[in-house]
Design a protein around this motif. Structure first.
Motif, PDB file in Angstrom:
ATOM      1  N   ASP A 165     -16.107   1.357  -2.510  1.00  0.00           N
ATOM      2  CA  ASP A 165     -16.000   0.211  -1.604  1.00  0.00           C
ATOM      3  C   ASP A 165     -14.925   0.550  -0.579  1.00  0.00           C
ATOM      4  OD1 ASP A 165     -17.890  -1.344  -2.920  1.00  0.00           O
ATOM      5  OD2 ASP A 165     -16.413  -2.137  -4.328  1.00  0.00           O
ATOM      6  N   VAL A 166     -15.244   0.435   0.699  1.00  0.00           N
ATOM      7  CA  VAL A 166     -14.319   0.789   1.772  1.00  0.00           C
ATOM      8  C   VAL A 166     -13.849  -0.500   2.432  1.00  0.00           C
ATOM      9  CG1 VAL A 166     -14.005   2.111   3.886  1.00  0.00           C
ATOM     10  CG2 VAL A 166     -15.592   2.930   2.130  1.00  0.00           C
ATOM     11  N   LEU A 167     -12.539  -0.781   2.320  1.00  0.00           N
ATOM     12  CA  LEU A 167     -11.969  -2.035   2.811  1.00  0.00           C
ATOM     13  C   LEU A 167     -10.899  -1.755   3.864  1.00  0.00           C
ATOM     14  CD1 LEU A 167     -11.472  -3.705  -0.692  1.00  0.00           C
ATOM     15  CD2 LEU A 167     -13.417  -3.996   0.854  1.00  0.00           C
ATOM     16  N   GLU A 168     -10.712  -2.709   4.762  1.00  0.00           N
ATOM     17  CA  GLU A 168      -9.640  -2.607   5.751  1.00  0.00           C
ATOM     18  C   GLU A 168      -8.339  -3.100   5.123  1.00  0.00           C
ATOM     19  OE1 GLU A 168     -10.630  -4.655   9.321  1.00  0.00           O
ATOM     20  OE2 GLU A 168     -12.452  -3.490   9.687  1.00  0.00           O
ATOM     21  N   PRO A 169      -7.267  -2.311   5.193  1.00  0.00           N
ATOM     22  CA  PRO A 169      -6.006  -2.716   4.577  1.00  0.00           C
ATOM     23  C   PRO A 169      -5.241  -3.686   5.458  1.00  0.00           C
ATOM     24  CG  PRO A 169      -5.724  -0.605   5.634  1.00  0.00           C
ATOM     25  CD  PRO A 169      -7.178  -0.971   5.809  1.00  0.00           C
ATOM     26  N   THR A 170      -4.321  -4.422   4.857  1.00  0.00           N
ATOM     27  CA  THR A 170      -3.379  -5.250   5.602  1.00  0.00           C
ATOM     28  C   THR A 170      -2.157  -4.406   5.946  1.00  0.00           C
ATOM     29  OG1 THR A 170      -2.213  -5.972   3.613  1.00  0.00           O
ATOM     30  CG2 THR A 170      -4.135  -7.279   4.313  1.00  0.00           C
ATOM     31  N   LEU A 171      -1.327  -4.910   6.837  1.00  0.00           N
ATOM     32  CA  LEU A 171      -0.082  -4.223   7.158  1.00  0.00           C
ATOM     33  C   LEU A 171       0.774  -4.056   5.906  1.00  0.00           C
ATOM     34  CD1 LEU A 171       2.088  -3.078   9.063  1.00  0.00           C
ATOM     35  CD2 LEU A 171       2.804  -5.448   9.514  1.00  0.00           C
ATOM     36  N   GLU A 172       0.826  -5.079   5.068  1.00  0.00           N
ATOM     37  CA  GLU A 172       1.635  -4.999   3.857  1.00  0.00           C
ATOM     38  C   GLU A 172       1.155  -3.884   2.942  1.00  0.00           C
ATOM     39  OE1 GLU A 172       3.289  -7.811   0.193  1.00  0.00           O
ATOM     40  OE2 GLU A 172       1.908  -8.628   1.680  1.00  0.00           O
ATOM     41  N   GLU A 173      -0.145  -3.744   2.787  1.00  0.00           N
ATOM     42  CA  GLU A 173      -0.682  -2.694   1.926  1.00  0.00           C
ATOM     43  C   GLU A 173      -0.351  -1.311   2.468  1.00  0.00           C
ATOM     44  OE1 GLU A 173      -4.552  -4.916  -0.068  1.00  0.00           O
ATOM     45  OE2 GLU A 173      -4.688  -4.152   1.984  1.00  0.00           O
ATOM     46  N   VAL A 174      -0.423  -1.145   3.774  1.00  0.00           N
ATOM     47  CA  VAL A 174      -0.086   0.147   4.379  1.00  0.00           C
ATOM     48  C   VAL A 174       1.389   0.457   4.182  1.00  0.00           C
ATOM     49  CG1 VAL A 174       0.111   1.415   6.547  1.00  0.00           C
ATOM     50  CG2 VAL A 174      -1.938   0.067   6.087  1.00  0.00           C
ATOM     51  N   VAL A 175       2.243  -0.517   4.497  1.00  0.00           N
ATOM     52  CA  VAL A 175       3.690  -0.295   4.412  1.00  0.00           C
ATOM     53  C   VAL A 175       4.121   0.037   2.997  1.00  0.00           C
ATOM     54  CG1 VAL A 175       5.937  -1.431   4.585  1.00  0.00           C
ATOM     55  CG2 VAL A 175       4.283  -1.669   6.436  1.00  0.00           C
ATOM     56  N   VAL A 176       3.707  -0.780   2.037  1.00  0.00           N
ATOM     57  CA  VAL A 176       4.167  -0.584   0.666  1.00  0.00           C
ATOM     58  C   VAL A 176       3.645   0.727   0.096  1.00  0.00           C
ATOM     59  CG1 VAL A 176       4.216  -1.548  -1.670  1.00  0.00           C
ATOM     60  CG2 VAL A 176       4.371  -3.062   0.302  1.00  0.00           C
ATOM     61  N   ALA A 177       2.458   1.144   0.513  1.00  0.00           N
ATOM     62  CA  ALA A 177       1.934   2.432   0.057  1.00  0.00           C
ATOM     63  C   ALA A 177       2.821   3.578   0.526  1.00  0.00           C
ATOM     64  CB  ALA A 177       0.507   2.624   0.557  1.00  0.00           C
ATOM     65  N   TYR A 178       3.235   3.533   1.782  1.00  0.00           N
ATOM     66  CA  TYR A 178       4.113   4.587   2.292  1.00  0.00           C
ATOM     67  C   TYR A 178       5.469   4.555   1.599  1.00  0.00           C
ATOM     68  CZ  TYR A 178       1.185   6.432   6.023  1.00  0.00           C
ATOM     69  OH  TYR A 178       0.193   7.072   6.728  1.00  0.00           O
ATOM     70  N   LEU A 179       5.958   3.374   1.289  1.00  0.00           N
ATOM     71  CA  LEU A 179       7.260   3.281   0.613  1.00  0.00           C
ATOM     72  C   LEU A 179       7.163   3.804  -0.813  1.00  0.00           C
ATOM     73  CD1 LEU A 179       8.616  -0.169   1.848  1.00  0.00           C
ATOM     74  CD2 LEU A 179       8.804   2.097   2.886  1.00  0.00           C
ATOM     75  N   ARG A 180       6.068   3.499  -1.492  1.00  0.00           N
ATOM     76  CA  ARG A 180       5.872   4.028  -2.843  1.00  0.00           C
ATOM     77  C   ARG A 180       5.737   5.543  -2.811  1.00  0.00           C
ATOM     78  NH1 ARG A 180       3.678   0.821  -6.953  1.00  0.00           N
ATOM     79  NH2 ARG A 180       4.767  -1.172  -6.980  1.00  0.00           N
ATOM     80  N   ASP A 181       5.073   6.052  -1.787  1.00  0.00           N
ATOM     81  CA  ASP A 181       4.887   7.497  -1.653  1.00  0.00           C
ATOM     82  C   ASP A 181       6.238   8.200  -1.593  1.00  0.00           C
ATOM     83  OD1 ASP A 181       3.499   9.994  -1.035  1.00  0.00           O
ATOM     84  OD2 ASP A 181       4.292   9.747   0.982  1.00  0.00           O
ATOM     85  N   GLN A 182       7.194   7.606  -0.881  1.00  0.00           N
ATOM     86  CA  GLN A 182       8.514   8.216  -0.774  1.00  0.00           C
ATOM     87  C   GLN A 182       9.369   7.970  -2.005  1.00  0.00           C
ATOM     88  OE1 GLN A 182       9.803  10.329   1.592  1.00  0.00           O
ATOM     89  NE2 GLN A 182       7.618  10.402   2.044  1.00  0.00           N
ATOM     90  N   ALA A 183       9.099   6.869  -2.720  1.00  0.00           N
ATOM     91  CA  ALA A 183       9.875   6.574  -3.916  1.00  0.00           C
ATOM     92  C   ALA A 183       9.670   7.629  -4.989  1.00  0.00           C
ATOM     93  CB  ALA A 183       9.494   5.195  -4.467  1.00  0.00           C
ATOM     94  N   ASP A 184       8.465   8.212  -5.034  1.00  0.00           N
ATOM     95  CA  ASP A 184       8.170   9.261  -6.011  1.00  0.00           C
ATOM     96  C   ASP A 184       7.125  10.196  -5.420  1.00  0.00           C
ATOM     97  OD1 ASP A 184       7.810  10.868  -8.162  1.00  0.00           O
ATOM     98  OD2 ASP A 184       7.377   9.269  -9.587  1.00  0.00           O
TER      99      ASP A 184
END
Length: 318
Positions: A270-289
C-alpha cells in the motif's frame, strides 16, 4: 541577469561549546519569501542557528549570510532587517505595554505602530497593563508584536507557540502568513508543533545530532517521500529505486518511509502519502540510531497509520 539573494545561507557553519559541538557542518539555503519550519529534537542546534543568524552568537566554523550580509561583520545592516524572538521572550516586565511599544518605536526606523496597536487590541491586551502582570501567553504575544512591528525582511522565531493556547497559535499562524503576503517577509520558525507548522510552512529544515538532515521545499519533500505498508519483508526486497529512510515491523507487517523518485507500483504494498510529522520523525529516528537505518527496522512512531498502537519490535533495540 540579476542574482537572487537568499534570505539565509550557511556553509559549513558550526558552533562549539567547550568540547561539544552545538551545531556542525551546517549548510543550506533558504529562499526569500518563504515560511520555513526548523524542526529537530532538543539540543539539535535550532536555537544556536537562530542566534547566529540574528548576530547574537559568533560561529566557531564556517560562514552564515543573512540577506547577503554577514551578521558578524555587518551587524548594524543585518539588525535593521531581522526580527528575532528568543524562546525566553525577553521583555521588560516593569514597563507597561504602551511603554514597550514606545521603546520599540524609538529603536526601529521602520516601526509600524498602527499595526502593533491593532494586533494587541485584537488579542485584548490592554496597553496600560504592566507586562509582568500579563499571563505567560500574553507576554509572548507582546514580544512577538515587537518583532512584527519592526517590519523585518527576515523573521526568526524560536518556539513562538510554546506558551500559547490553540486559538492564539492559530492566530499567530495567520499573522505569519499575512506578513509574508503583505510584506514579502521570510520567516524561519522553530517549533515542535508540527501540525501547526504544516498549515503555513512551505519549506522545511530538519536538524538532528547537530547536523542538517534535510533542507528543501516542503511540497517537494512530501511529493518525493512515500509510506509503504505491506506484509513483513526485508528492506532488500523493496523496489530498487526507493531509498529507505526508516521502517518498523510487527509480526506480520512492515512499514517503510522511503524516498522515491518515481511511482512505486509493487502490488503487494500500500503506497500512502506521508504527513510532515511522519517525515520529520522518521529522519530523527534515523539519526538516533543510524545502524538500524540500513537494516530498515524503524519508522516514524510506534503507531499504525490509523493511530492504533502496534506491537513494534525494533531490531537491535535494547
Amino acid at each position: 541577469m540579476t542574482e537572487t539573494v537568499t534570505a539565509l545561507e550557511t556553509s559549513g557553519l558550526g558552533k562549539r561549546y567547550g568540547r561539544t559541538w552545538g551545531l556542525q557542518d551546517c549548510s543550506f539555503q533558504l529562499p526569500q519569501g518563504r515560511v520555513a519550519a526548523l524542526v529537530g529534537p532538543n539540543g539539535s542546534g535550532k536555537s544556536t542557528l537562530l542566534r547566529m543568524a540574528s548576530g547574537l552568537t559568533r560561529p566557531t566554523a564556517g560562514e552564515i549570510r543573512v540577506l547577503g550580509s554577514s551578521p558578524q561583520h555587518q551587524t548594524v545592516d543585518v539588525l535593521k532587517k531581522v526580527g528575532y524572538l528568543d524562546q525566553e521572550r525577553p521583555v521588560y516586565k516593569t514597563l507597561r505595554v504602551e511603554e514597550m511599544l514606545r521603546f520599540g518605536r524609538s529603536l526601529n526606523p521602520g516601526w509600524d505602530d498602527q499595526s502593533a496597536r491593532r494586533y494587541l487590541a485584537e488579542l485584548d491586551i490592554p496597553l496600560r497593563s504592566r507586562v509582568g502582570k500579563l499571563s505567560t501567553g500574553q507576554q509572548a504575544q507582546v514580544a512577538l508584536t515587537l518583532c512584527l512591528a519592526k517590519r523585518p525582511e527576515l523573521l526568526l522565531l524560536d518556539e513562538p507557540v510554546a506558551a500559547l493556547d490553540p486559538l492564539a497559535r492559530q492566530r499567530l499562524m495567520q499573522v505569519l502568513l499575512g506578513s509574508v503576503v503583505d510584506d514579502g517577509t521570510t520567516v524561519l520558525v522553530s517549533s515542535h508543533a508540527l501540525s501547526d507548522l504544516e498549515v503555513v510552512c512551505d519549506y522545511v529544515i530538519i536538524l538532528s545530532a547537530s547536523h542538517v538532515q534535510l533542507a528543501d521545499d516542503l511540497g517537494h519533500v512530501l511529493a518525493t517521500h512515500r509510506l509503504l505498508v505491506g506484509p513483513r519483508r526485508d528492506a532488500s526486497t523493496l523496489p530498487e529505486h526507493v531509498q529507505v529512510v526508516a521502517g518498523t515491523h510487527t509480526d506480520r507487517q512492515s512499514s517503510w518511509l522511503v524516498r522515491a523518485g518515481q511511482p512505486v507500483t509493487d502490488p503487494s504494498l500500500d503506497v500512502l502519502e506521508p504527513t510532515l510529522e511522519e517525515v520529520v520523525v522518521a529522519y530523527l529516528r534515523d539519526q538516533a540510531d543510524p545502524g538500524l537505518a540500513n537494516a530498515g527496522t524503524r519508522f516514524a512512531h510506534g503507531k499504525s497509520r490509523e493511530g492504533a498502537p502496534t506491537n513494534n519490535e525494533e531490531v537491535g533495540a535494547r
